[in-house]
Write a protein that holds these residues in place. Structure first.
Motif, mmCIF file in Angstrom:
data_model
loop_
_atom_site.group_PDB
_atom_site.id
_atom_site.type_symbol
_atom_site.label_atom_id
_atom_site.label_comp_id
_atom_site.label_asym_id
_atom_site.label_seq_id
_atom_site.Cartn_x
_atom_site.Cartn_y
_atom_site.Cartn_z
ATOM 1 N N LEU A 94 0.824 -1.276 -0.153
ATOM 2 C CA LEU A 94 0.081 -0.361 0.146
ATOM 3 C C LEU A 94 1.425 1.493 0.074
ATOM 4 O O LEU A 94 0.433 2.436 -0.548
ATOM 5 C CB LEU A 94 -0.656 -0.456 1.006
ATOM 6 C CG LEU A 94 -1.859 0.539 1.283
ATOM 7 C CD1 LEU A 94 -3.059 1.274 0.154
ATOM 8 C CD2 LEU A 94 -2.792 1.128 2.686
ATOM 9 N N VAL A 95 1.790 1.426 0.827
ATOM 10 C CA VAL A 95 2.635 2.164 0.521
ATOM 11 C C VAL A 95 3.344 3.105 -1.034
ATOM 12 O O VAL A 95 3.475 4.384 -0.870
ATOM 13 C CB VAL A 95 3.667 2.460 1.958
ATOM 14 C CG1 VAL A 95 5.050 0.724 0.539
ATOM 15 C CG2 VAL A 95 4.751 3.331 2.359
ATOM 16 N N VAL A 96 3.077 1.874 -1.272
ATOM 17 C CA VAL A 96 4.002 2.597 -3.236
ATOM 18 C C VAL A 96 2.998 2.878 -3.670
ATOM 19 O O VAL A 96 2.884 3.514 -4.498
ATOM 20 C CB VAL A 96 4.470 1.088 -3.993
ATOM 21 C CG1 VAL A 96 4.478 0.941 -4.985
ATOM 22 C CG2 VAL A 96 5.419 0.629 -2.836
ATOM 23 N N TYR A 97 1.511 2.354 -3.565
ATOM 24 C CA TYR A 97 0.036 2.724 -4.190
ATOM 25 C C TYR A 97 0.275 4.319 -3.563
ATOM 26 O O TYR A 97 -0.009 5.287 -4.529
ATOM 27 C CB TYR A 97 -1.032 1.767 -4.172
ATOM 28 C CG TYR A 97 -0.706 0.865 -4.901
ATOM 29 C CD1 TYR A 97 -1.413 0.748 -6.189
ATOM 30 C CD2 TYR A 97 -0.172 0.073 -4.254
ATOM 31 C CE1 TYR A 97 -1.613 -0.538 -6.826
ATOM 32 C CE2 TYR A 97 -0.620 -1.813 -4.774
ATOM 33 C CZ TYR A 97 -0.586 -1.729 -6.343
ATOM 34 O OH TYR A 97 -1.336 -2.520 -7.072
ATOM 35 N N ALA A 98 0.364 4.650 -2.229
ATOM 36 C CA ALA A 98 0.647 5.819 -1.800
ATOM 37 C C ALA A 98 1.109 6.735 -2.241
ATOM 38 O O ALA A 98 1.128 8.423 -2.915
ATOM 39 C CB ALA A 98 0.709 5.580 -0.613
ATOM 40 N N GLU A 99 2.696 7.003 -2.560
ATOM 41 C CA GLU A 99 3.644 7.176 -2.522
ATOM 42 C C GLU A 99 3.429 7.660 -4.648
ATOM 43 O O GLU A 99 3.736 8.568 -5.292
ATOM 44 C CB GLU A 99 4.557 6.619 -2.495
ATOM 45 C CG GLU A 99 5.955 8.261 -3.769
ATOM 46 C CD GLU A 99 6.460 9.093 -3.096
ATOM 47 O OE1 GLU A 99 7.188 9.832 -3.640
ATOM 48 O OE2 GLU A 99 5.915 9.174 -2.296
ATOM 49 N N ARG A 112 4.800 1.196 -14.301
ATOM 50 C CA ARG A 112 5.716 2.727 -14.387
ATOM 51 C C ARG A 112 5.777 2.687 -13.440
ATOM 52 O O ARG A 112 6.784 3.693 -12.445
ATOM 53 C CB ARG A 112 6.434 3.395 -15.661
ATOM 54 C CG ARG A 112 7.779 3.373 -16.158
ATOM 55 C CD ARG A 112 8.264 4.672 -17.040
ATOM 56 N NE ARG A 112 7.605 6.157 -16.611
ATOM 57 C CZ ARG A 112 6.580 6.984 -17.311
ATOM 58 N NH1 ARG A 112 6.237 7.067 -18.182
ATOM 59 N NH2 ARG A 112 6.857 8.101 -16.989
ATOM 60 N N TRP A 113 4.820 4.070 -12.920
ATOM 61 C CA TRP A 113 4.480 4.860 -11.996
ATOM 62 C C TRP A 113 5.045 4.541 -10.870
ATOM 63 O O TRP A 113 5.504 4.896 -9.544
ATOM 64 C CB TRP A 113 3.469 5.366 -12.135
ATOM 65 C CG TRP A 113 3.611 6.218 -13.160
ATOM 66 C CD1 TRP A 113 4.535 7.151 -13.679
ATOM 67 C CD2 TRP A 113 1.684 7.295 -14.022
ATOM 68 N NE1 TRP A 113 3.564 7.498 -14.309
ATOM 69 C CE2 TRP A 113 2.804 7.923 -15.064
ATOM 70 C CE3 TRP A 113 0.904 7.336 -14.143
ATOM 71 C CZ2 TRP A 113 1.822 8.110 -15.320
ATOM 72 C CZ3 TRP A 113 -0.155 7.566 -14.409
ATOM 73 C CH2 TRP A 113 0.136 8.454 -15.199
ATOM 74 N N LEU A 114 4.596 3.052 -10.778
ATOM 75 C CA LEU A 114 4.708 1.978 -9.542
ATOM 76 C C LEU A 114 6.446 1.845 -9.088
ATOM 77 O O LEU A 114 6.324 1.779 -8.129
ATOM 78 C CB LEU A 114 3.397 0.958 -8.995
ATOM 79 C CG LEU A 114 2.112 1.533 -9.061
ATOM 80 C CD1 LEU A 114 1.405 -0.003 -9.401
ATOM 81 C CD2 LEU A 114 1.195 1.726 -7.382
ATOM 82 N N CYS A 115 6.682 1.413 -10.268
ATOM 83 C CA CYS A 115 8.216 1.019 -9.947
ATOM 84 C C CYS A 115 8.624 2.191 -9.893
ATOM 85 O O CYS A 115 9.958 1.995 -8.661
ATOM 86 C CB CYS A 115 8.225 0.417 -11.531
ATOM 87 S SG CYS A 115 8.372 -1.325 -11.632
ATOM 88 N N GLU A 116 8.694 3.009 -10.058
ATOM 89 C CA GLU A 116 9.184 4.356 -9.755
ATOM 90 C C GLU A 116 9.556 4.999 -8.000
ATOM 91 O O GLU A 116 10.035 5.292 -7.616
ATOM 92 C CB GLU A 116 9.085 6.138 -10.624
ATOM 93 C CG GLU A 116 9.534 5.789 -12.119
ATOM 94 C CD GLU A 116 8.812 6.902 -12.885
ATOM 95 O OE1 GLU A 116 7.958 7.507 -12.595
ATOM 96 O OE2 GLU A 116 9.055 6.420 -14.519
ATOM 97 N N ALA A 117 7.710 4.610 -7.647
ATOM 98 C CA ALA A 117 7.078 5.279 -6.336
ATOM 99 C C ALA A 117 7.814 4.067 -5.206
ATOM 100 O O ALA A 117 8.851 4.583 -4.748
ATOM 101 C CB ALA A 117 5.913 4.939 -6.285
ATOM 102 N N ALA A 118 8.512 3.364 -5.803
ATOM 103 C CA ALA A 118 8.776 1.935 -5.006
ATOM 104 C C ALA A 118 10.490 2.042 -4.993
ATOM 105 O O ALA A 118 10.894 2.728 -3.594
ATOM 106 C CB ALA A 118 8.611 0.543 -5.371
ATOM 107 N N ILE A 119 10.636 2.653 -5.959
ATOM 108 C CA ILE A 119 12.562 2.602 -6.094
ATOM 109 C C ILE A 119 12.368 4.204 -5.016
ATOM 110 O O ILE A 119 13.806 4.669 -4.539
ATOM 111 C CB ILE A 119 12.743 3.574 -7.657
ATOM 112 C CG1 ILE A 119 12.752 2.100 -7.962
ATOM 113 C CG2 ILE A 119 14.411 3.945 -7.405
ATOM 114 C CD1 ILE A 119 13.246 1.867 -9.206
ATOM 115 N N SER A 120 11.705 5.516 -5.194
ATOM 116 C CA SER A 120 11.774 6.632 -4.404
ATOM 117 C C SER A 120 11.097 5.991 -2.925
ATOM 118 O O SER A 120 12.543 7.023 -2.007
ATOM 119 C CB SER A 120 10.623 7.662 -4.483
ATOM 120 O OG SER A 120 9.694 7.092 -4.033
ATOM 121 N N LEU A 121 11.059 5.029 -2.551
ATOM 122 C CA LEU A 121 10.692 4.883 -1.703
ATOM 123 C C LEU A 121 12.133 3.931 -0.349
ATOM 124 O O LEU A 121 12.045 3.698 0.684
ATOM 125 C CB LEU A 121 9.902 3.926 -0.503
ATOM 126 C CG LEU A 121 8.706 4.726 -1.004
ATOM 127 C CD1 LEU A 121 7.146 4.198 -0.738
ATOM 128 C CD2 LEU A 121 8.225 5.978 0.342
#
Length: 134
Positions: A94-99, A112-121
């Motif tokens: 969920l934290v990745v979807y939130a980011e 792509r957006w979810l992967c970018e968010a995961a990397i940023s976290l």
């Protein structure tokens, strides 16, 4: 349509009891006539309070709790009601979807957006493998 079938209710309750785990959203609800979307990863023991990501379509999705009963009670135009996305299957916590939602201003599912968010976290997106069994 039943928004929360028994099997999904059990899974959400189990995740609600599992402290410290990276919870994955199990439920996606949406307004078929508008922009509102909810992703839920947990259900409290009261059987009504869901925890997850809520996006009412105003450009500021938020993590928090929301009432299943209130969502079920919503009546939309043309006799429509809030619906459950039966095809939804989350791959990320969920934290990745939130980011990703914070970055895009709405709940998104684009890989792509979810992967970018995961990397940023600081998370490795490859560690979240697709689950073929939902």
């Amino acid at each position: 349509m039943i928004l929360l079938p028994t099997d999904l209710r059990r899974r959400l309750l189990a995740q609600g009891e599992a402290l410290g785990a990276r919870q994955v959203p199990l439920l996606k609800l949406f307004n078929p006539l508008g922009a509102a979307t909810w992703l839920a990863s947990e259900l409290d023991a009261d059987g009504d309070t869901l925890f997850g990501l809520a996006d009412l379509g105003f450009g500021c999705p938020e993590l928090g709790s929301f009432s299943l009963a209130e969502i079920e009670a919503l009546r939309l135009r043309y006799g429509c009601r809030i619906e459950r996305d039966r095809t939804f299957s989350a791959r990320f916590p969920l934290v990745v979807y939130a980011e990703a939602a914070r970055r895009q201003g709405r709940i998104v599912e684009r890989e792509r957006w979810l992967c970018e968010a995961a990397i940023s976290l600081g998370l490795d997106p490859t560690q979240f493998r697709a689950n073929p069994h939902g």
